[in-house]
Structures are given as structure tokens and as C-alpha cells.
Write a protein that holds these residues in place. Structure first.
Motif, short mmCIF file in Angstrom:
data_model
loop_
_atom_site.label_atom_id
_atom_site.label_comp_id
_atom_site.label_asym_id
_atom_site.label_seq_id
_atom_site.Cartn_x
_atom_site.Cartn_y
_atom_site.Cartn_z
N LEU A 260 5.63 53.87 -10.22
CA LEU A 260 4.48 54.34 -11.00
C LEU A 260 3.23 53.79 -10.35
O LEU A 260 3.13 52.59 -10.08
N SER A 261 2.26 54.67 -10.05
CA SER A 261 1.07 54.21 -9.34
C SER A 261 -0.17 54.94 -9.83
O SER A 261 -0.09 56.05 -10.37
N HIS A 262 -1.30 54.28 -9.65
CA HIS A 262 -2.60 54.87 -9.99
C HIS A 262 -3.64 54.29 -9.03
O HIS A 262 -3.88 53.09 -9.01
N PHE A 263 -4.21 55.15 -8.23
CA PHE A 263 -5.26 54.75 -7.29
C PHE A 263 -6.59 55.31 -7.80
O PHE A 263 -6.67 56.50 -8.12
N LEU A 264 -7.60 54.46 -7.89
CA LEU A 264 -8.86 54.92 -8.44
C LEU A 264 -10.04 54.35 -7.67
O LEU A 264 -9.96 53.28 -7.08
N ARG A 265 -11.11 55.16 -7.64
CA ARG A 265 -12.40 54.75 -7.09
C ARG A 265 -13.46 55.30 -8.04
O ARG A 265 -13.36 56.42 -8.52
N ASN A 266 -14.48 54.49 -8.32
CA ASN A 266 -15.56 54.96 -9.19
C ASN A 266 -16.80 54.12 -8.97
O ASN A 266 -16.86 53.29 -8.06
N ASN A 267 -17.80 54.32 -9.82
CA ASN A 267 -19.07 53.64 -9.65
C ASN A 267 -18.97 52.13 -9.91
O ASN A 267 -19.87 51.38 -9.57
N ILE A 268 -17.87 51.68 -10.51
CA ILE A 268 -17.69 50.25 -10.75
C ILE A 268 -17.18 49.55 -9.49
O ILE A 268 -17.64 48.47 -9.12
N PHE A 269 -16.24 50.18 -8.79
CA PHE A 269 -15.62 49.55 -7.63
C PHE A 269 -16.32 49.90 -6.32
O PHE A 269 -16.24 49.15 -5.36
N ASP A 270 -16.96 51.06 -6.26
CA ASP A 270 -17.60 51.47 -5.01
C ASP A 270 -18.99 50.85 -4.87
O ASP A 270 -19.73 50.74 -5.86
N ALA A 271 -19.35 50.47 -3.67
CA ALA A 271 -20.70 49.99 -3.40
C ALA A 271 -21.63 51.20 -3.25
O ALA A 271 -21.33 52.13 -2.50
N GLN A 275 -30.42 54.39 -2.05
CA GLN A 275 -31.04 55.57 -2.67
C GLN A 275 -30.40 55.87 -4.02
O GLN A 275 -31.09 56.27 -4.96
N THR A 276 -29.07 55.67 -4.11
CA THR A 276 -28.39 55.93 -5.37
C THR A 276 -28.85 54.96 -6.44
O THR A 276 -29.11 55.35 -7.59
N ASN A 277 -28.92 53.69 -6.09
CA ASN A 277 -29.37 52.70 -7.07
C ASN A 277 -30.80 52.98 -7.54
O ASN A 277 -31.13 52.79 -8.72
N ARG A 278 -31.65 53.43 -6.64
CA ARG A 278 -33.04 53.73 -7.00
C ARG A 278 -33.09 54.93 -7.95
O ARG A 278 -33.85 54.93 -8.93
N ALA A 279 -32.25 55.95 -7.66
CA ALA A 279 -32.24 57.12 -8.55
C ALA A 279 -31.73 56.76 -9.93
O ALA A 279 -32.25 57.23 -10.95
N VAL A 280 -30.69 55.90 -10.00
CA VAL A 280 -30.13 55.50 -11.29
C VAL A 280 -31.15 54.70 -12.10
O VAL A 280 -31.18 54.78 -13.33
N ALA A 281 -32.01 53.94 -11.42
CA ALA A 281 -33.03 53.17 -12.12
C ALA A 281 -33.98 54.07 -12.89
O ALA A 281 -34.47 53.71 -13.96
N ARG A 283 -33.11 57.38 -13.68
CA ARG A 283 -32.30 58.24 -14.54
C ARG A 283 -30.95 57.58 -14.79
O ARG A 283 -29.98 57.78 -14.07
N PRO A 284 -30.84 56.77 -15.83
CA PRO A 284 -29.58 56.05 -16.10
C PRO A 284 -28.39 56.98 -16.32
O PRO A 284 -27.25 56.58 -16.11
N ASP A 285 -28.64 58.23 -16.74
CA ASP A 285 -27.52 59.16 -16.97
C ASP A 285 -26.77 59.50 -15.69
O ASP A 285 -25.62 59.97 -15.74
N LEU A 286 -27.42 59.27 -14.53
CA LEU A 286 -26.76 59.57 -13.27
C LEU A 286 -25.64 58.59 -12.94
O LEU A 286 -24.77 58.89 -12.14
N LYS A 287 -25.64 57.43 -13.59
CA LYS A 287 -24.64 56.40 -13.28
C LYS A 287 -23.22 56.90 -13.52
O LYS A 287 -22.32 56.68 -12.72
#
Length: 439
Positions: A260-271, A275-281, A283-287
């Protein structure tokens, strides 16, 4: 995109098609000879290969010249025994047969009673292999445990000598060639030993999946092993422009196994990029609209009837959300009502709009008059066009107030991908000479 993938039924003894299909032998072959201490051939020796995981036995008898052949052995670990009157029982343990192997095992019997035995524990050596082609084998441990971007076993082909992955960029339709659902005529874009891309056949349990690509990429945990073979001299490896990729699926054994396995990547684990961090600042909904990757799977195998019938089944699921920010030019508020008086080209010159009803011939050419003020009369605008315009978004940014180019930003413009694959394989042993598997 959602796909449902299931492998077609494979019958080892019964053909359901009127036209024979070309197949690549994925099972192993053991040949050899039986001799006495003086080197003379021993005819009538009973030679048996027993799969240590399933208990399945294959038996043959040596000929007058002492030679024997054990054909169509599923890849796995075997014990080999030889019995003849007037000689001790011979046992050789720890013989591992891989996909498509051709092994040569020489047996020398010792004088004595059958109640006595001689046991040898040794893996096959390079000298004992009669394989006539160059091949790179990747076993189940390598396939399932090496980190693979996208969990597509085809990416491991790059570990073979002479293999080059030709997909250099992420495709405009979201295709990268690294994920299981990216199958079809352009899947697994490799060139091997100088051959053209998409000319190396993919075989699954001996069944061809296509010459220009692969129709199904199985779960990596369900692959027993696969071999990339360069057909230098073996005629069984025809129809290839560089190599043959021959994969075998795991069969059930006398013990139950599960993964049984589950591989995941998302905004919590990915750096994130700056530019992305600036856009999220701003527009928080983009997170929560950032890259989300989930690949989950399960595999169960075991016996239905011990030493007789076995099963192996797996499920592979994939969900991905990937943002594709897009900037385009949409009609301005003036253009939507027929006012093109401010419509300029890249040189900032007015783009004149001509009245088709004023078309007339002047000499050898036809001419038209522009609309006064470069504006369309309201009664000349099609009501259908006006209704369609209601479904086109309004401009939401200003990049060039003069030309009004690139006035709409589609952010995050999330692309969603989904994939579900089920696979079932059943093996049944009728007797030592007849076996059937279906998947």
C-alpha cells in the motif's frame, strides 16, 4: 483527463483470435546435459525444476546424448533436481531465472543410491548463460524502490546503455512522458542504440503493446522485472528499431503479499519560487491552487489453491492539479460594441475596419471604404455575435494602455488530471506440462 485502463485477456494455451499475434518469449529456458563421473552421457535422467515460491514443477527426461530441455519457465527462483538409477540424487539450489533467460546447466552425477543426495547451492554464472543478445535487466527491487519522477517504470530505461530520453520539455498539453497515464503512440519517447524514437517495442508478459509507444504502463510495484534487450543477433527480437523492452508482471505465490503506497507533492512539501510567494502575498486564495500531486496504489497477491492457482491484483490511482497561468488579448469594452477607433497594431498604427458592402472594382483590383470613424453601425452588428460576447471574460489587467494587448490574465488556470487503472492476473497449473494465465 480521466482514463480507465485494463489489460486485455492473455491466454497461454487458447488463442481467441483467428490471426496469430507476434509475441516475444518472456519465459526462461534451461538446457544442459547429464554425465557420470567419467564424462559419459546418462540417458533417462529425470530432471525437475521447482519454483520455490509457488511449488510449480516442470519435469523432463534426458535423451540418449544426456541432453535435456526445460522450456517456458516463468521468471523466478528455482531448485533443480536430477534422479537416475545407480546415482545419488543431484540437487542444485538458488537458480534465479530472469525474463527471457537462456541458461545452460551441466549436471555431473555421482555413483550411489537414490536415497543419498548431493546438494549444490550456487547462482548461475555468466559462463552458464547462453543468452546471445545484449540486455540490461532491472529486477523488482530496483523497479519498485528507485525514485522515479511520475512513477512510470519507462523512465528507468535510461539506466540501460545506449538509451536516451528524447522528451526535453513539458508538452503544451501537459504531457511530460513521465507519468503512468501518459500512454499511446507517443509514450515512452526513447531512442536506444541509435534507433529512431518510438521504434523500440514494449512487451508485457510476452504480448506486444505497440511498436510506436506503449498502451499501458503498469504499477511499478506489480512488475516482476523488465529487460531492455538489444537485438544484435537473435531473430526472436525482430520488429525493432533499437531494442526490445520486455516486462513481466508479478504472479501470486503460496504466501499472501500486499503493498500500500501513497506518493504526494503539494504546496506544503514543495519549495515555491519567489514569484509564487509574492503572488500569494497579494492573493492568499492562490495558495491552495498551487501544484497538487497524489499517486496512490495497492497490490495484493497470494494463493487461491496452494501449488495450483494464484492471483495478483492491483489498483493505481493518480490525481494532479497543476496551475497554467495564461495571459491573452480579449476584446476591449469599446470593441465589444463595434468601436475600433482605438484599435492599434504593434507599430501603434490604426487598424482600419472596412465595410464589405462597399466593395467595388477599380481597374484590376477591388476596393472597399472604411467605416466612418472606424466604428461599426449598431444595426450592422450581428445579434449572435453580441450574445457570444457575453460568454467572453472582460479584460482584467492593463499591460499597454495604448494597444491594449495582453489585457487578460487567467490565474491560476488550474489543469486537472485523473487516472484509474485496475489489473488482475490469475495463474493456474493444470499439470507439469500445461499452465494457463490470464490478465
Amino acid at each position: 483527463m480521466v482514463r480507465l485502463v485494463a489489460c486485455s485477456v492473455l491466454l497461454g494455451l487458447v488463442s481467441v483470435l483467428a490471426v496469430p499475434l507476434p509475441a516475444q518469449e518472456f519465459r526462461a529456458l534451461v538446457v544442459g546435459s547429464v554425465t557420470d563421473p567419467s564424462g559419459a552421457a546418462v540417458a533417462g535422467t529425470t530432471v525437475t525444476a521447482t519454483n520455490t515460491a509457488t511449488g510449480v514443477r516442470v519435469t523432463t527426461t534426458s535423451g540418449l546424448d544426456g541432453h535435456f530441455v526445460l522450456a517456458q519457465l516463468p521468471p523466478g527462483r528455482y531448485d533443480l533436481t536430477a534422479e537416475a538409477q545407480g546415482f545419488r540424487k543431484y540437487t542444485r539450489q538458488g537458480i534465479t531465472l530472469n525474463v527471457g533467460d537462456k541458461a545452460n546447466v551441466e549436471i555431473r552425477l555421482e555413483l550411489g543410491a537414490l536415497t543419498e543426495s548431493v546438494t549444490v547451492s550456487a547462482e548461475l554464472t555468466g559462463i552458464e548463460s547462453s543468452q546471445t543478445v545484449l540486455g540490461q535487466l532491472l529486477d523488482t527491487k530496483t523497479v519498485s524502490e528507485l525514485p522515479i519522477s511520475g512513477r512510470s517504470f519507462a523512465m528507468l530505461i535510461q539506466l540501460s546503455s545506449g538509451a536516451v530520453f528524447t522528451q526535453k520539455v513539458f508538452g503544451p498539453t501537459g504531457w511530460s512522458g513521465t507519468r503512468q497515464w501518459e500512454s499511446g503512440p507517443y509514450a515512452a519517447p526513447f531512442t536506444i542504440h541509435g534507433g529512431r524514437p518510438h521504434t523500440s517495442p514494449f512487451m508485457l508478459d510476452g504480448v506486444p503493446q505497440g511498436l510506436s509507444g506503449v498502451s499501458y504502463l503498469p504499477l511499478v510495484d506489480a512488475i516482476e522485472e523488465f529487460k531492455v534487450t538489444a537485438p544484435t543477433s537473435d531473430a526472436s527480437h525482430g520488429m525493432s528499431g533499437g531494442a526490445v523492452v520486455n516486462a513481466t508482471m508479478k504472479s501470486g505465490t503460496n504466501e499472501f503479499h500486499g503493498v500500500l503506497s501513497h506518493f504526494l507533492r503539494n504546496n506544503i512539501f514543495d519549495a515555491n519560487a519567489t514569484q509564487t510567494n509574492r503572488a500569494v502575498a497579494h492573493r492568499p486564495d492562490l495558495k491552495r491552487q498551487q501544484h497538487q500531486w497524489n499517486n496512490f496504489s495497492a497490490l495484493v497477491s497470494g494463493p487461491i489453491v496452494k501449488n495450483k492457482t494464484f492471483f495478483s491484483t492491483n489498483y493505481d490511482g493518480f490525481r494532479q492539479r497543476a496551475p497554467f497561468p495564461l495571459t491573452v488579448t480579449l476584446p476591449s469594452l469599446e470593441q465589444r460594441v463595434g468601436d475600433f477607433s482605438k484599435t492599434l497594431n504593434a507599430d501603434r498604427r490604426l487598424v482600419e475596419t472596412y465595410d464589405p458592402l462597399t466593395t467595388r472594382q477599380v481597374g484590376a483590383t477591388f476596393v472597399r471604404d472604411p467605416f466612418p470613424g472606424n466604428k461599426l453601425p449598431a444595426q450592422r452588428i450581428s445579434p449572435i455575435s453580441l450574445n457570444i460576447m457575453k460568454f467572453i471574460p472582460l479584460p482584467n489587467i492593463i499591460t499597454d494602455p495604448v494597444t491594449q494587448f495582453n489585457n487578460f490574465a487567467a490565474t491560476p488556470n488550474v489543469g486537472k488530471y485523473g487516472y484509474n487503472a485496475w489489473y488482475v492476473k490469475v495463474d493456474h497449473v493444470w499439470n507439469e506440462d500445461h499452465r494457463t494465465f490470464a490478465s
